[in-house]
Design an enzyme around this catalytic site. Structure first.
Site, short mmCIF file in Angstrom:
data_model
loop_
_atom_site.label_atom_id
_atom_site.label_comp_id
_atom_site.label_asym_id
_atom_site.label_seq_id
_atom_site.Cartn_x
_atom_site.Cartn_y
_atom_site.Cartn_z
N ASP A 197 -18.86 -16.77 -33.64
CA ASP A 197 -19.83 -17.59 -32.90
C ASP A 197 -19.45 -17.59 -31.42
OD1 ASP A 197 -21.92 -19.30 -32.27
OD2 ASP A 197 -21.51 -20.73 -33.87
N GLU A 223 -26.76 -29.00 -31.56
CA GLU A 223 -25.32 -28.93 -31.83
C GLU A 223 -24.65 -30.29 -31.57
OE1 GLU A 223 -23.34 -25.21 -30.87
OE2 GLU A 223 -25.26 -24.28 -30.42
C1 BGC Z 1 -24.35 -21.55 -32.29
C2 BGC Z 1 -24.91 -20.45 -33.14
C3 BGC Z 1 -25.80 -19.57 -32.31
C4 BGC Z 1 -25.05 -19.06 -31.11
C5 BGC Z 1 -25.87 -18.17 -30.21
C6 BGC Z 1 -23.75 -21.03 -31.02
O1 BGC Z 1 -23.39 -22.08 -30.17
O2 BGC Z 1 -23.37 -22.25 -33.02
O3 BGC Z 1 -25.61 -21.01 -34.22
O4 BGC Z 1 -26.26 -18.50 -33.09
O5 BGC Z 1 -24.62 -20.16 -30.34
O6 BGC Z 1 -26.84 -18.86 -29.53
C1 BGC Z 2 -25.73 -21.33 -25.20
C2 BGC Z 2 -25.83 -21.50 -26.65
C3 BGC Z 2 -24.50 -21.81 -27.14
C4 BGC Z 2 -23.87 -22.97 -26.42
C5 BGC Z 2 -22.49 -23.24 -26.89
C6 BGC Z 2 -25.13 -22.55 -24.57
O1 BGC Z 2 -25.05 -22.39 -23.20
O2 BGC Z 2 -26.99 -21.12 -24.67
O3 BGC Z 2 -26.32 -20.35 -27.27
O4 BGC Z 2 -24.63 -22.11 -28.49
O5 BGC Z 2 -23.86 -22.75 -25.06
O6 BGC Z 2 -21.79 -24.09 -26.05
#
Ligand code: BGC
Ligand code: BGC
Length: 655
Positions: free
Chosen positions: A338, A531
């Site tokens: 991830d 998230e």
């Molecule tokens: C998330 C994933 C996601 C990835 C890319 C991460 O922060 O946990 O689910 O696919 O970002 O955007």
């Molecule tokens: C990204 C996401 C990622 C997240 C994690 C964001 O800036 O766009 O894809 O999941 O950061 O911290």
């Protein structure tokens, strides 16, 4: 087949580098000279020169994807191999200057906030195509896989159909419809040139305070298996190489939905990315179960979880990634880490990279600094912390999936299909899903459906007329937004289409004194989140919106409250005051589906895929009975006459 897409003849230099969206020719810029690499130990790898296997040519489409991958691997330099293991976010490739562009890449992704400067289907296609053309001009010319989170429709693209988030699809529990949604999503993704979806989330959330609850189908592993399997089948079709097929990703392996409140050390999170301390039997029966089904259903990519078990970060866990996932479950595709998750495995980055790769991570979502990642792999190889055999296995897995997807024959989907994005047939499908996912939690006698011939209907609540609010996180941007972030039908639009001028809408309920009606509707909702930022200790609705319910009460005979939320929320001030309460989850762009159930065109069908806890502290569910600390058990929902569609409400629940 598209002209100009034939794989190039293997060659070593000069290299074509990605410079923004242009392609520049730079001689010998990629550091070290080609390094001869050894074949996979113990495997029959066709060699480039000598021996009877010289006939194996990775361009020969009559060979199996595995054989083609092995033939290609045998020709690759170490740079190219490490490149295949590297996934960068588009901003780091595009804008960070030459230093970020001198690397061979296996994949580029758009993270939650990564879009082309103009967010249109054509601009997306051109952006992906530019990366693809650049990749094809680099080294041997291995196509990249471009990946995005199309988690409820092609949800990063303005104008796309936004389907209900998975929580709503869990309430609906219709695998045929979910498969059709997968298909529609794949077609809309292909129209923008993207063939890798970071979905479905196959988490089995056990605590709805988690900010990702809505990304999952529900708390029951069997439901998650059923619906994620259908979604994967829809995305991938029967042939991954077929026009319009998209590679699915089961995520986040494993136990992401089992973390304990307060166990997270991630900034701003309480439970997201925390520790799942379930014992092995529980981990398997609840959290591992959907992976078995997803793999049997043909999923070729698995994303490792940010979260930990008692043994540490899953991203660095050899037992889980290699012994269990690749061994016991027989997963032969590739594992992607991830977003920056490898960095969390060890404070010392090279050690983190070595541990993660040796644990079984095949592709690393770096996502920003390719130089640092690639140097760490080289360092690990030099010190012996990373084995050549592990690198070869990782690259073989990645290449095999790329061959299975037909990327070498057709690196880009057909151009000129922007019309597929937001197509009316897809919007109709979404509208049906919205209607089917609505869960009636309280149904006073004779309140619903609202007779289409009724007099005036009063509607209040800012969320009633807000595409962003009804779509939630992971819509256009990572956290989502408010207002008209993409074209769609708000709940107010949908009601107005049916009731015309008889619908009186006051966002803040500020109707003139004395205005009253037979029917009033108040929409209350959570604001969008994604998230850890959505972790909630209170599960509270905005108090000023709940106050609209009490304000509406004296004006109407029958009061309906529609709740927009990513999970069960506390219904104080709602459940006892309203005559009918509808959990609409996060329906997406087709708010007309709500009018369809409220006005009785479609019967109420949905049931809650999560236990509705009595208090926030009752949210953790593992090991508890259906009505232990609950208002509504999982599976609860009513028809319009108030008859339970599943189990009855918990004792004393509904006033
Ligand atoms: C998330 C994933 C996601 C990835 C890319 C991460 O922060 O946990 O689910 O696919 O970002 O955007
Ligand atoms: C990204 C996401 C990622 C997240 C994690 C964001 O800036 O766009 O894809 O999941 O950061 O911290």
């Amino acid at each position: 087949m598209l002209a100009g897409y034939a794989p190039r003849t293997p060659r070593r230099a000069p290299r074509l580098l990605i410079l923004g969206t242009a392609v520049a020719l730079v001689g010998g810029a990629c550091g070290s000279p080609p390094t001869p690499t050894s074949p996979l130990p113990g495997s029959v790898v066709p060699q480039a020169t000598g021996g009877p296997s010289t006939s194996a040519d990775y361009r020969d489409a009559s060979l199996s994807p595995r054989a083609r991958a092995a033939a290609l691997l045998a020709q690759m330099t170490l740079d190219e191999k490490i490149g295949q293991m590297t996934q960068l976010e588009n901003g780091s490739v595009d804008t960070a200057g030459v230093s970020q562009t001198q690397f061979l890449l296996g994949s580029v992704l758009s993270g939650g906030d990564g879009t082309p400067p103009e967010n249109s289907p054509d601009a997306w296609y051109q952006m992906v195509d530019a990366y693809q053309q650049a990749a094809l001009g680099t080294g041997i010319g291995i196509p990249i896989l471009y990946g995005i989170d199309a988690v409820h429709g092609n949800s990063k693209v303005v104008g796309a159909t936004i389907f209900p988030h998975n929580v709503g699809l869990g309430a609906l529990d219709d695998p045929v419809l979910v498969k059709a949604i997968g298909r529609a999503t794949a077609v809309e993704m292909n129209a923008i040139g993207v063939r890798w979806n970071f979905g479905p989330v196959v988490a089995v959330p056990q605590d709805v305070r988690w900010g990702r609850t809505y990304e999952a189908y529900g708390e029951d592993p069997a439901l998650v298996e059923r619906l994620s399997g259908a979604f994967i089948a829809g995305l991938q079709g029967t042939d991954l190489a077929a026009q319009d097929a998209v590679a699915a990703t089961a995520k986040h392996f494993v136990g992401d939905g089992g973390t304990g409140w307060g166990s997270s050390t991630a900034q701003g999170s309480s439970i997201d990315q925390g520790v799942t301390s379930a014992d092995d039997a529980t981990l398997r029966s609840i959290h591992l179960a959907p992976y078995r089904a997803a793999i049997d259903g043909g999923v070729r990519i698995v994303m490792a979880s940010f979260s930990s078990t008692n043994a540490g970060k899953v991203t660095g866990d050899h037992h889980l990634l290699t012994d269990v996932l690749k061994g016991e479950l027989g997963f032969s595709g590739f594992v992607v880490s991830d977003w920056g998750a490898v960095d969390q495995v060890n404070a010392d980055y090279p050690s983190a990279v070595a541990q993660s790769i040796m644990a079984g991570i095949d592709m690393v979502m770096v996502p920003y600094d390719a130089a640092r990642f690639q140097a760490a792999v080289r360092q690990g190889l030099a010190s012996g912390a990373i084995s050549q055999a592990r690198i070869d296995d990782a690259v073989l897995r990645i290449l095999q999936v790329k061959f299975e997807m037909g990327l070498f024959e057709q690196p880009m989907p057909l151009a000129g299909r922007a019309d597929a994005v937001g197509a009316s047939a897809d919007r109709d499908l979404a509208r049906a899903a919205v209607a089917g996912s609505a869960v009636l939690l309280k149904a006073g006698a004779g309140v619903l459906p609202i007779a289409p011939s009724t007099g005036s209907v009063l509607l209040a609540g800012p969320a009633a007329n807000d595409i962003g609010r009804q779509s939630g996180g992971w819509t256009m941007t990572w956290q989502g937004g408010t207002g008209p972030i993409t074209p769609g039908t708000t709940i107010a639009d949908g009601l107005r289409a049916r009731l015309g001028d008889r619908l009186l809408y006051e966002e803040n309920g500020a109707f003139d004194a004395g205005v009253s009606a037979d029917v009033g509707i108040v929409v209350v909702g959570e604001f969008p989140y994604a998230e850890g930022r959505g972790d909630s200790a209170t599960l509270a609705l905005p108090p000023d919106e709940v106050a609209l319910v009490a304000a509406m009460r004296p004006r109407v005979k029958r009061l309906v409250v529609v709740v927009l939320s990513g999970r069960p929320v506390m219904l104080d001030g709602v459940l006892e005051t309203a005559d009918a309460v509808v959990a609409a989850w996060l329906p997406g762009t087709e708010g007309g589906g709500l009018a369809d159930v409220l006005l009785g065109d479609v019967p109420f069908h949905g049931t809650t895929p999560y236990t509705w806890p009595d208090t926030p502290e009752d949210a953790p569910r593992t090991g508890r009975g259906p009505c232990d600390g609950a208002v509504f058990p999982v599976g609860f929902g009513l028809d319009a006459s108030g008859r339970p569609l599943g189990p009855a409400a918990c004792p004393g629940a509904t006033p």
